[in-house]
Motif scaffolding. Structure first.
Motif, PDB file in Angstrom:
ATOM      1  N   ARG A 135       1.126   5.773  -0.274  1.00 12.34           N
ATOM      2  CA  ARG A 135       0.489   7.073  -0.145  1.00 12.34           C
ATOM      3  C   ARG A 135       0.805   7.959  -1.340  1.00 12.34           C
ATOM      4  NH1 ARG A 135       2.274  10.051   4.984  1.00 12.34           N
ATOM      5  NH2 ARG A 135       3.833  10.773   3.539  1.00 12.34           N
ATOM      6  N   ARG A 162       0.855  -1.189   0.000  1.00 12.93           N
ATOM      7  CA  ARG A 162       0.000   0.000   0.000  1.00 12.93           C
ATOM      8  C   ARG A 162       0.890   1.238   0.000  1.00 12.93           C
ATOM      9  NH1 ARG A 162      -3.468   0.464   4.566  1.00 12.93           N
ATOM     10  NH2 ARG A 162      -1.825  -0.535   5.753  1.00 12.93           N
ATOM     11  N   CYS A 178       4.558   4.051   2.789  1.00 11.59           N
ATOM     12  CA  CYS A 178       4.136   2.737   2.305  1.00 11.59           C
ATOM     13  C   CYS A 178       3.907   1.780   3.469  1.00 11.59           C
ATOM     14  CB  CYS A 178       5.164   2.151   1.341  1.00 11.59           C
ATOM     15  SG  CYS A 178       6.735   1.672   2.082  1.00 11.59           S
ATOM     16  N   LEU A 193      -2.601   6.334   4.793  1.00 11.30           N
ATOM     17  CA  LEU A 193      -1.405   5.742   5.421  1.00 11.30           C
ATOM     18  C   LEU A 193      -0.642   6.786   6.226  1.00 11.30           C
ATOM     19  CD1 LEU A 193       0.236   3.510   2.662  1.00 11.30           C
ATOM     20  CD2 LEU A 193      -0.766   2.760   4.808  1.00 11.30           C
ATOM     21  N   TYR A 244      -3.106   2.333  -3.807  1.00 10.09           N
ATOM     22  CA  TYR A 244      -3.067   3.677  -3.242  1.00 10.09           C
ATOM     23  C   TYR A 244      -3.935   3.741  -1.991  1.00 10.09           C
ATOM     24  CZ  TYR A 244      -3.733   8.700  -2.780  1.00 10.09           C
ATOM     25  OH  TYR A 244      -3.795   9.973  -2.302  1.00 10.09           O
ATOM     26  N   ASP A 245      -3.379   4.340  -0.918  1.00 12.55           N
ATOM     27  CA  ASP A 245      -4.102   4.508   0.337  1.00 12.55           C
ATOM     28  C   ASP A 245      -3.696   5.854   0.935  1.00 12.55           C
ATOM     29  OD1 ASP A 245      -5.186   4.461   2.890  1.00 12.55           O
ATOM     30  OD2 ASP A 245      -4.489   2.432   3.354  1.00 12.55           O
ATOM     31  N   ALA A 246      -4.508   6.877   0.713  1.00 11.68           N
ATOM     32  CA  ALA A 246      -4.200   8.234   1.178  1.00 11.68           C
ATOM     33  C   ALA A 246      -4.140   8.340   2.690  1.00 11.68           C
ATOM     34  CB  ALA A 246      -5.230   9.213   0.624  1.00 11.68           C
TER      35      ALA A 246
END
Length: 79
Positions: A21, A19, A68, A64, A60-62
């Motif tokens: 950011r 994952r 990563c 986080l 993608y994980d805003a």
């Protein structure tokens, strides 16, 4: 792109998904000297991408807290 640093990520851990950011990055596959050619990936409007060289899946994980997850997958520049 001058003055813009592109983060690099590796998958030495062998995880199925990393994952991030960020949506623009380089996949190195593994840490040098076992890396593959560094592949530039731009997710654009998508929220996931797969490296065409090593098949690592990036999501993608805003939200986080770091760049990563797992955090060990960020390839930091040599000092």
């Amino acid at each position: 792109m001058a003055g813009h640093s592109i983060p690099h990520f590796h998958n030495d851990l062998g995880v199925s998904t990393i994952r991030l950011r960020v949506k623009e990055f380089m996949c190195t596959g593994a840490k040098p000297p076992f890396d593959h050619p560094h592949i530039f990936i731009d997710m654009g409007s998508d929220n996931e991408a797969i490296c065409s060289y090593c098949s690592t899946r990036y999501v993608y994980d805003a939200a986080l807290p770091g760049v990563c997850a797992p955090p060990e997958c960020e390839l930091e520049a040599a000092a």
